[in-house]
Design a protein around this motif. Structure first.
Motif, PDB file in Angstrom:
ATOM      1  N   ILE A  40       4.048  -0.028  -3.385  1.00 25.01           N
ATOM      2  CA  ILE A  40       1.990   0.491  -3.911  1.00 25.01           C
ATOM      3  C   ILE A  40       2.194  -0.415  -5.119  1.00 25.01           C
ATOM      4  N   VAL A  41       3.575  -1.588  -5.048  1.00 17.38           N
ATOM      5  CA  VAL A  41       3.223  -2.087  -6.277  1.00 17.38           C
ATOM      6  C   VAL A  41       2.797  -3.848  -5.671  1.00 17.38           C
TER       7      VAL A  41
ATOM      8  N   ASP B  24      12.305  -0.093   5.057  1.00 14.91           N
ATOM      9  CA  ASP B  24      12.003   0.445   4.114  1.00 14.91           C
ATOM     10  C   ASP B  24      11.207   0.953   3.805  1.00 14.91           C
ATOM     11  N   PRO B  25      10.441   1.981   3.713  1.00 13.79           N
ATOM     12  CA  PRO B  25       8.752   2.341   3.552  1.00 13.79           C
ATOM     13  C   PRO B  25       8.777   1.825   2.137  1.00 13.79           C
TER      14      PRO B  25
ATOM     15  N   HIS C  72      13.678  -4.562 -11.184  1.00 19.48           N
ATOM     16  CA  HIS C  72      13.363  -3.508 -10.427  1.00 19.48           C
ATOM     17  C   HIS C  72      13.869  -2.060 -11.310  1.00 19.48           C
TER      18      HIS C  72
ATOM     19  N   GLY D 244       0.605  -0.982   0.165  1.00 15.65           N
ATOM     20  CA  GLY D 244       0.113   0.041   0.228  1.00 15.65           C
ATOM     21  C   GLY D 244       0.717   1.642   0.237  1.00 15.65           C
ATOM     22  N   ASP D 245       0.244   2.343   0.662  1.00 13.91           N
ATOM     23  CA  ASP D 245       0.739   3.747   0.295  1.00 13.91           C
ATOM     24  C   ASP D 245       1.841   4.112   1.800  1.00 13.91           C
TER      25      ASP D 245
ATOM     26  N   ILE E 285       8.009  -1.166   2.753  1.00 15.38           N
ATOM     27  CA  ILE E 285       6.112  -1.009   2.393  1.00 15.38           C
ATOM     28  C   ILE E 285       6.467  -0.798   0.835  1.00 15.38           C
TER      29      ILE E 285
ATOM     30  N   SER F 153      14.832   4.706  -0.943  1.00 16.63           N
ATOM     31  CA  SER F 153      15.028   5.039  -1.971  1.00 16.63           C
ATOM     32  C   SER F 153      13.832   5.554  -2.949  1.00 16.63           C
ATOM     33  N   PRO F 154      12.759   7.133  -2.410  1.00 18.01           N
ATOM     34  CA  PRO F 154      12.041   7.081  -2.656  1.00 18.01           C
ATOM     35  C   PRO F 154      11.165   7.016  -4.168  1.00 18.01           C
ATOM     36  N   PRO F 155      10.710   7.574  -4.843  1.00 18.49           N
ATOM     37  CA  PRO F 155      10.946   7.563  -5.701  1.00 18.49           C
ATOM     38  C   PRO F 155      11.254   8.737  -6.437  1.00 18.49           C
TER      39      PRO F 155
ATOM     40  N   MET G 180      10.329   0.027  -0.302  1.00 17.18           N
ATOM     41  CA  MET G 180      11.003  -1.040  -0.792  1.00 17.18           C
ATOM     42  C   MET G 180      11.515  -1.421  -1.602  1.00 17.18           C
ATOM     43  N   GLY G 181      10.613  -1.859  -2.846  1.00 19.20           N
ATOM     44  CA  GLY G 181      10.962  -2.116  -4.084  1.00 19.20           C
ATOM     45  C   GLY G 181      11.213  -3.309  -4.120  1.00 19.20           C
ATOM     46  N   SER G 182      12.335  -3.856  -4.849  1.00 21.81           N
ATOM     47  CA  SER G 182      12.797  -5.373  -5.026  1.00 21.81           C
ATOM     48  C   SER G 182      13.073  -5.921  -4.085  1.00 21.81           C
ATOM     49  N   GLY G 183      13.456  -5.075  -2.763  1.00 22.22           N
ATOM     50  CA  GLY G 183      13.567  -5.253  -0.837  1.00 22.22           C
ATOM     51  C   GLY G 183      15.437  -5.740  -0.332  1.00 22.22           C
ATOM     52  N   THR G 184      15.228  -4.913  -1.374  1.00 22.31           N
ATOM     53  CA  THR G 184      17.336  -5.171  -0.760  1.00 22.31           C
ATOM     54  C   THR G 184      17.592  -4.811   0.718  1.00 22.31           C
TER      55      THR G 184
HETATM   56  C1  LIG Z   1      12.877   4.005  -6.293  1.00 21.95           C
HETATM   57  S1  LIG Z   1      12.401   2.133  -5.837  1.00 21.95           S
HETATM   58  C2  LIG Z   1      12.483   1.413  -4.439  1.00 21.95           C
HETATM   59  C3  LIG Z   1      13.488   0.967  -5.003  1.00 21.95           C
HETATM   60  C4  LIG Z   1      15.021   0.194  -4.144  1.00 21.95           C
HETATM   61  N1  LIG Z   1      15.590   0.854  -3.025  1.00 21.95           N
HETATM   62  C5  LIG Z   1      15.516  -1.469  -4.063  1.00 21.95           C
HETATM   63  O1  LIG Z   1      16.360  -1.434  -3.719  1.00 21.95           O
HETATM   64  O2  LIG Z   1      14.492  -2.749  -5.159  1.00 21.95           O
HETATM   65  C6  LIG Z   1      10.491   3.520  -5.130  1.00 21.95           C
HETATM   66  C7  LIG Z   1      10.036   2.264  -4.686  1.00 21.95           C
HETATM   67  O3  LIG Z   1       8.396   2.860  -4.160  1.00 21.95           O
HETATM   68  C8  LIG Z   1       7.631   2.546  -4.489  1.00 21.95           C
HETATM   69  N2  LIG Z   1       6.806   3.473  -4.361  1.00 21.95           N
HETATM   70  C9  LIG Z   1       6.147   4.615  -4.800  1.00 21.95           C
HETATM   71  N3  LIG Z   1       5.681   5.573  -4.191  1.00 21.95           N
HETATM   72  C10 LIG Z   1       5.315   4.438  -3.446  1.00 21.95           C
HETATM   73  C11 LIG Z   1       4.074   4.609  -1.617  1.00 21.95           C
HETATM   74  N4  LIG Z   1       3.775   6.344  -1.738  1.00 21.95           N
HETATM   75  N5  LIG Z   1       4.048   4.147  -0.885  1.00 21.95           N
HETATM   76  C12 LIG Z   1       4.648   3.106  -1.078  1.00 21.95           C
HETATM   77  N6  LIG Z   1       5.583   2.656  -2.187  1.00 21.95           N
HETATM   78  C13 LIG Z   1       5.838   3.433  -3.026  1.00 21.95           C
HETATM   79  C14 LIG Z   1       7.465   2.146  -6.169  1.00 21.95           C
HETATM   80  O4  LIG Z   1       6.320   1.206  -6.402  1.00 21.95           O
HETATM   81  C15 LIG Z   1       8.574   1.845  -5.938  1.00 21.95           C
HETATM   82  O5  LIG Z   1       9.590   0.388  -6.072  1.00 21.95           O
END
Ligand SMILES: C[S@@+](CC[C@H](N)C(=O)[O-])C[C@H]1O[C@@H](n2cnc3c(N)ncnc32)[C@H](O)[C@@H]1O
Length: 292
Positions: free
Chosen positions: A254-255, A230-231, A205, A10-11, A252, A30-32, A233-237
């Motif tokens: 959103i995808v 990690d809020p 990712h 979720g968000d 956390i 690492s946020p978007p 998380m992406g690929s969860g590294t």
């Molecule tokens: C830059 S990537 C993180 C990559 C991560 N550090 C890794 O090692 O894979 C940012 C992630 O934030 C997620 N995301 C974007 N907006 C979000 C939100 N409002 N709440 C939670 N996740 C969000 C995206 O789906 C994306 O996977």
């Protein structure tokens, strides 16, 4: 010993509210980035970035323990030939929220793509901003010491007399403080520049961290059984590394596909041993993985 990993789908703005106050030792994320990678996951317009992030950082401030640390990986993009200022604006606004901006580490991307632009060079670094709630926080500096190596052989072995006296730093940097003390040592404290290649393996990712990045901060700021969040998380590294290092972790994203992917990967990881120790070999590590 049980190592827990909780994944929230979720968000972050909403999901973070489910976490208790003062419960996390380290946040690495690492946020978007503003407007970047728009096609992969929602980008935020640079003008709106600060307002978008502040409700998240206020939650992060709430969930972080008073002794904890928040590491924010971010880099301002170029808009119409100029670097955006949202990172600087964000730092100022986060300070108003109560954060201390303790330090800035640089992630030097050793393998950045070649390229040419008329008005700038290749972008080979990103910011890793360190925020804290208090001036005193947990930091285990010995865990990230580096070999003295060549520097010790060349620079330190030829010390002049002025080098040997206390605080010979002419520029007041403090660098010169009795460096002869380091002569006999084989390890030194690192700098605030991390030299790490970007992630090349296909992690499904487009913006994954190299594992060495969360690993370094997890070593520096946490101990076994601590909790890492990690809020984004992406690929969860961050979670995968934390899990191997016997830290509890919370992620956390959103995808939904990323949440599923991380769950699958966590099952496969091997136990991470910094230094194989007899007592570790005896301990069975149970992993509890939950998707909420
Ligand atoms: C830059 S990537 C993180 C990559 C991560 N550090 C890794 O090692 O894979 C940012 C992630 O934030 C997620 N995301 C974007 N907006 C979000 C939100 N409002 N709440 C939670 N996740 C969000 C995206 O789906 C994306 O996977």
């Amino acid at each position: 010993m049980e190592v827990t990993t909780d994944i929230y789908l979720g968000d972050s703005r909403e999901q973070l509210k489910l976490l208790p106050d003062d419960s996390v030792d380290l946040i690495v994320t690492s946020p978007p980035y503003a407007d970047q990678r728009k096609n992969t996951y929602g980008g935020i317009h640079p003008d709106k970035y600060v307002n978008w992030f502040l409700p998240i950082s206020v939650q992060l401030l709430r969930v972080l323990k008073p002794t904890g640390t928040f590491i924010l990986n971010i880099k301002e993009k170029v808009v119409e030939g100029e670097r955006s200022t949202y990172v600087m604006e964000l730092i100022l606004e986060m300070r108003k929220q109560g954060w201390l901006w303790t330090e800035e580490f640089i992630w030097h991307k050793k393998n950045c793509y070649p390229g040419k632009w008329p008005n700038r060079f290749r972008d080979a670094w990103e910011r890793l901003l360190q925020f804290n709630k208090n001036r005193k926080f947990h930091m285990y500096q010995e865990e990230v010491m580096v070999q003295m190596g060549e520097w010790a052989n060349s620079r330190l072995k030829n010390l002049s007399e002025t080098d040997k006296i206390r605080d010979n730093s002419k520029v007041g940097s403090g660098f010169g403080k009795n460096i002869s003390n380091w002569l006999e040592r084989d390890k030194a404290y690192p700098t605030n520049v991390l030299h790490l290649a970007t992630e090349c393996n296909n992690k499904n990712h487009s913006a994954a961290f190299p594992e060495g990045l969360p690993e370094w901060f997890i070593k520096l700021f946490t101990k076994e059984k601590d909790t890492v969040l990690d809020p984004f998380m992406g690929s969860g590294t961050t979670l995968i590394v934390a899990n191997r290092m016997r830290r509890n972790s919370i992620g956390i994203d959103i995808v939904p596909e990323y949440c599923e992917m991380v769950k699958k990967q966590l099952k496969a990881v091997e136990l991470y041993l910094l230094e194989p120790k007899a007592e570790y070999e005896k301990t069975r590590v149970e992993k509890r993985i939950t998707i909420r």
